[in-house]
Design a protein around this motif. Structure first.
Motif, PDB file in Angstrom:
ATOM      1  N   GLU A 167       0.708  -1.226   0.174  1.00 42.67           N
ATOM      2  CA  GLU A 167      -0.083   0.103  -0.031  1.00 42.67           C
ATOM      3  C   GLU A 167       0.855   1.058  -0.046  1.00 42.67           C
ATOM      4  O   GLU A 167       0.393   2.338  -0.583  1.00 42.67           O
ATOM      5  N   LEU A 168       2.023   1.234   0.791  1.00 42.75           N
ATOM      6  CA  LEU A 168       2.662   2.593   0.952  1.00 42.75           C
ATOM      7  C   LEU A 168       4.241   1.971   0.758  1.00 42.75           C
ATOM      8  O   LEU A 168       5.067   1.868   1.610  1.00 42.75           O
ATOM      9  N   PRO A 169       4.598   1.933  -0.731  1.00 45.74           N
ATOM     10  CA  PRO A 169       5.783   1.373  -0.825  1.00 45.74           C
ATOM     11  C   PRO A 169       6.957   2.543  -0.462  1.00 45.74           C
ATOM     12  O   PRO A 169       6.830   3.665  -0.557  1.00 45.74           O
ATOM     13  N   LEU A 170       8.167   1.918  -0.281  1.00 44.85           N
ATOM     14  CA  LEU A 170       9.352   2.622   0.117  1.00 44.85           C
ATOM     15  C   LEU A 170       9.571   3.358  -1.220  1.00 44.85           C
ATOM     16  O   LEU A 170      10.171   2.751  -1.932  1.00 44.85           O
ATOM     17  N   PRO A 171       9.431   4.937  -1.352  1.00 36.83           N
ATOM     18  CA  PRO A 171       9.766   5.512  -2.420  1.00 36.83           C
ATOM     19  C   PRO A 171      11.133   5.298  -3.099  1.00 36.83           C
ATOM     20  O   PRO A 171      11.377   5.355  -4.302  1.00 36.83           O
ATOM     21  N   ASP A 172      12.189   5.341  -2.269  1.00 37.39           N
ATOM     22  CA  ASP A 172      13.578   5.192  -2.622  1.00 37.39           C
ATOM     23  C   ASP A 172      13.966   3.704  -2.617  1.00 37.39           C
ATOM     24  O   ASP A 172      15.165   3.391  -2.418  1.00 37.39           O
ATOM     25  N   ALA A 173      13.193   2.718  -2.132  1.00 44.34           N
ATOM     26  CA  ALA A 173      13.438   1.199  -1.793  1.00 44.34           C
ATOM     27  C   ALA A 173      14.165   1.150  -0.609  1.00 44.34           C
ATOM     28  O   ALA A 173      14.380   0.086  -0.038  1.00 44.34           O
ATOM     29  N   LEU A 174      14.216   2.263   0.175  1.00 38.01           N
ATOM     30  CA  LEU A 174      14.915   1.913   1.546  1.00 38.01           C
ATOM     31  C   LEU A 174      14.180   2.737   2.738  1.00 38.01           C
ATOM     32  O   LEU A 174      13.914   2.193   3.777  1.00 38.01           O
ATOM     33  N   HIS A 175      13.807   3.998   2.464  1.00 34.39           N
ATOM     34  CA  HIS A 175      12.961   4.798   3.552  1.00 34.39           C
ATOM     35  C   HIS A 175      11.568   5.046   3.330  1.00 34.39           C
ATOM     36  O   HIS A 175      11.128   4.972   2.055  1.00 34.39           O
ATOM     37  N   PRO A 176      10.765   4.661   4.625  1.00 32.03           N
ATOM     38  CA  PRO A 176       9.298   5.113   4.267  1.00 32.03           C
ATOM     39  C   PRO A 176       9.031   6.366   3.891  1.00 32.03           C
ATOM     40  O   PRO A 176       9.842   7.455   4.494  1.00 32.03           O
ATOM     41  N   ASP A 177       7.802   6.965   3.403  1.00 34.31           N
ATOM     42  CA  ASP A 177       7.318   8.105   3.031  1.00 34.31           C
ATOM     43  C   ASP A 177       6.863   8.843   4.302  1.00 34.31           C
ATOM     44  O   ASP A 177       6.582   8.180   5.566  1.00 34.31           O
ATOM     45  N   ALA A 178       6.262   9.957   4.181  1.00 38.40           N
ATOM     46  CA  ALA A 178       5.437  10.583   5.318  1.00 38.40           C
ATOM     47  C   ALA A 178       4.323   9.901   5.882  1.00 38.40           C
ATOM     48  O   ALA A 178       4.368   9.481   7.095  1.00 38.40           O
ATOM     49  N   ALA A 179       3.546   9.216   5.027  1.00 39.51           N
ATOM     50  CA  ALA A 179       2.412   8.475   5.405  1.00 39.51           C
ATOM     51  C   ALA A 179       2.803   7.245   5.994  1.00 39.51           C
ATOM     52  O   ALA A 179       2.350   6.771   7.052  1.00 39.51           O
ATOM     53  N   ALA A 180       3.826   6.526   5.740  1.00 36.53           N
ATOM     54  CA  ALA A 180       4.373   5.434   6.237  1.00 36.53           C
ATOM     55  C   ALA A 180       4.980   5.769   7.757  1.00 36.53           C
ATOM     56  O   ALA A 180       4.822   4.900   8.759  1.00 36.53           O
ATOM     57  N   HIS A 181       5.621   7.025   7.809  1.00 35.61           N
ATOM     58  CA  HIS A 181       6.043   7.090   9.246  1.00 35.61           C
ATOM     59  C   HIS A 181       5.123   7.188   9.989  1.00 35.61           C
ATOM     60  O   HIS A 181       5.064   6.843  11.194  1.00 35.61           O
ATOM     61  N   ARG A 182       3.834   7.943   9.612  1.00 37.39           N
ATOM     62  CA  ARG A 182       2.621   7.925  10.570  1.00 37.39           C
ATOM     63  C   ARG A 182       1.964   6.716  10.769  1.00 37.39           C
ATOM     64  O   ARG A 182       1.653   6.210  12.037  1.00 37.39           O
ATOM     65  N   ARG A 183       2.030   5.772   9.912  1.00 42.94           N
ATOM     66  CA  ARG A 183       1.497   4.339  10.107  1.00 42.94           C
ATOM     67  C   ARG A 183       2.656   3.501  11.371  1.00 42.94           C
ATOM     68  O   ARG A 183       2.050   3.021  12.141  1.00 42.94           O
ATOM     69  N   ILE A 184       3.870   3.677  11.099  1.00 41.00           N
ATOM     70  CA  ILE A 184       4.708   2.972  12.062  1.00 41.00           C
ATOM     71  C   ILE A 184       4.650   3.745  13.314  1.00 41.00           C
ATOM     72  O   ILE A 184       4.597   2.831  14.123  1.00 41.00           O
ATOM     73  N   ALA A 185       4.508   4.771  13.495  1.00 35.98           N
ATOM     74  CA  ALA A 185       4.225   5.441  14.757  1.00 35.98           C
ATOM     75  C   ALA A 185       2.733   5.157  15.574  1.00 35.98           C
ATOM     76  O   ALA A 185       2.843   4.860  16.430  1.00 35.98           O
ATOM     77  N   GLU A 186       1.657   4.942  14.667  1.00 34.15           N
ATOM     78  CA  GLU A 186       0.484   4.389  15.242  1.00 34.15           C
ATOM     79  C   GLU A 186       0.558   2.952  15.772  1.00 34.15           C
ATOM     80  O   GLU A 186       0.247   2.708  16.810  1.00 34.15           O
ATOM     81  N   ARG A 187       1.346   2.143  14.916  1.00 36.49           N
ATOM     82  CA  ARG A 187       1.479   0.855  15.320  1.00 36.49           C
ATOM     83  C   ARG A 187       2.513   0.777  16.630  1.00 36.49           C
ATOM     84  O   ARG A 187       2.190  -0.058  17.487  1.00 36.49           O
ATOM     85  N   PHE A 188       3.661   1.592  16.624  1.00 36.37           N
ATOM     86  CA  PHE A 188       4.397   1.457  17.466  1.00 36.37           C
ATOM     87  C   PHE A 188       3.866   1.824  19.141  1.00 36.37           C
ATOM     88  O   PHE A 188       3.931   1.426  19.939  1.00 36.37           O
ATOM     89  N   ALA A 189       3.077   3.133  18.957  1.00 28.43           N
ATOM     90  CA  ALA A 189       2.375   3.579  19.863  1.00 28.43           C
ATOM     91  C   ALA A 189       1.304   2.451  20.674  1.00 28.43           C
ATOM     92  O   ALA A 189       1.178   2.355  21.919  1.00 28.43           O
ATOM     93  N   GLY A 190       0.610   1.750  19.620  1.00 25.14           N
ATOM     94  CA  GLY A 190      -0.426   0.866  20.033  1.00 25.14           C
ATOM     95  C   GLY A 190       0.277  -0.382  20.819  1.00 25.14           C
ATOM     96  O   GLY A 190       0.033  -0.848  21.897  1.00 25.14           O
ATOM     97  N   ARG A 191       1.363  -0.783  20.285  1.00 28.67           N
ATOM     98  CA  ARG A 191       1.881  -1.827  20.564  1.00 28.67           C
ATOM     99  C   ARG A 191       3.061  -1.620  21.824  1.00 28.67           C
ATOM    100  O   ARG A 191       3.120  -2.663  22.604  1.00 28.67           O
TER     101      ARG A 191
END
Length: 392
Positions: free
Chosen positions: A356-380
């Motif tokens: 859904e949110l591919p790594l734009p440079d094949a290595l780093h998440p984009d702004a939307a993926a940063h937000r998703r990672i944060a939501e997951r981390f905060a919850g877990r």
């Protein structure tokens, strides 16, 4: 320099009392330079990449209480650009009032360092001090934070306000100390307040010290000592991607290096909750060793893995190998360390997220993926039953 001569500007010295997220302040001819590694650590490694990223103030912010409605901050920034490549995010100053983002600005002037990733050549163009201005802040006493850009080295020259400034009172918030790679540093996030660690810290109600060091999460002993010596209530270390894409070590060295890194942290924090996080999904390195290399395509920088998957038999590291080893090591140590925890990074960003949110440079998440990672981390992690859940 001052656009509003009718105002009576008050100059406040920039000291540790109004600065958060830095481990050290270097006094300079103009002002102060925040560092995210102490001088002793910096003296033990001459790597230019490390020198650049530790002086880029990801998570570092001015924090003060004031009734001011206008703020000016003089800075000498050092911007890093890559020849022939697109302009990357991470150059914004975010101003928060009582924890809410109300304004964003950039600094004019400053130095520009140009890196040619194809040849390794570096050139520097000197520039002047610039002023970052924030006006029309809400009236009345309030907590103000100015988060510095995660991609710009930032020498702080002078802080001016139209009302007195004092340090923010102690709110009793826990301090979270985090170390990781460029993904933790913030690469491709919109700004310093929207990196996944900053968003997670806001959700968890904690004070962040972000030791995400782009390209430099390499299990260095001096970094472990910095973590050991920094007061914190919660600690996390995200290990793996840089070890692979730097092609730094083999399996034989990796396990003992992880043990040594954790041993050093535990010397200063014997019972602090300590979370070991393995890499998020990164398809180019899941089963292919490093080193990683940049590829240029129409002004875009992408990364590829240049190793041979067959080399895993000789001990070359991939992300899957590292995840298995980190799970084994933390399980072994947790038998005697009940405050040690493990999180598989693919729980934060995995295959369905990549689709859904591919790594734009094949290595780093984009702004939307940063937000998703944060939501997951905060919850877990900060949520009910998580290793950083507040004990009431």
């Amino acid at each position: 320099m001052h656009d509003n001569p009718a105002s009576t500007w008050i100059t406040t010295p920039i000291t540790e009392s109004i600065l958060r997220g830095a481990l050290e302040l270097e006094r300079t001819e103009r002002g102060v330079l925040p560092h995210r590694l102490p001088a002793r650590a910096r003296a033990q490694c001459a790597d230019g990449q490390l020198s650049m990223v530790e002086s880029q103030p990801s998570g570092v912010r001015l924090a003060f209480r004031t009734a001011a409605t206008a703020v000016e901050l003089d800075v000498l920034s050092t911007k890093t650009v890559y020849r022939g490549a697109q302009t990357l995010p991470g150059n914004a100053y975010d101003l928060l009032v009582d924890g809410r983002l109300v304004s964003r600005a950039t600094a004019p002037g400053g130095n520009v360092v140009t890196i040619d990733m194809a040849t390794g050549a570096v050139s520097t163009e000197a520039g002047p001090v610039g002023t970052v201005r924030f006006a029309e802040l809400p009236a009345g006493a309030k907590d103000v934070e100015i988060w510095l850009p995660y991609r710009e080295k930032t020498e702080l020259v002078e802080l001016r306000t139209d009302a007195p400034v004092e340090p923010v009172p102690d709110r009793g918030r826990r301090v979270w100390l985090h170390h990781g790679s460029s993904i933790s540093h913030g690469s491709n996030a919109e700004s310093s307040t929207t990196t996944w660690p900053a968003l997670s810290a806001a959700a968890g109600g904690v004070e962040l010290i972000n030791l995400g060091l782009g390209g430099s999460a390499l299990l260095d002993p001096f970094t472990a000592r910095a973590l050991r010596d920094t007061p914190a209530d919660l600690i996390s270390v995200k290990i793996g991607i840089n070890v692979v894409n730097a092609d730094l070590m083999r399996l034989r060295a990796f396990g003992p290096a992880v043990h040594g890194f954790l041993d050093t942290i535990r010397e200063g924090h014997p019972s602090t909750p300590l979370l070991v996080i393995s890499p998020i999904l990164c398809p180019i390195h899941e089963d292919t060793p490093g080193p990683g290399a940049p590829v240029f395509d129409d002004g875009m920088v992408r990364f590829r893995a240049t190793g041979d998957p067959a080399e895993r038999a000789a001990g070359k590291l991939t992300l899957n190998v590292i995840r298995e080893e980190l799970a084994r090591i933390t399980a072994q140590r947790a038998a005697d360390d009940p405050n040690l925890h493990h999180l598989d990074g693919r729980e934060l960003y995995g295959e369905t997220d990549f689709a859904e949110l591919p790594l734009p440079d094949a290595l780093h998440p984009d702004a939307a993926a940063h937000r998703r990672i944060a939501e997951r981390f905060a919850g877990r992690v900060f949520g009910p039953g998580g290793p950083f859940t507040a004990v009431l």
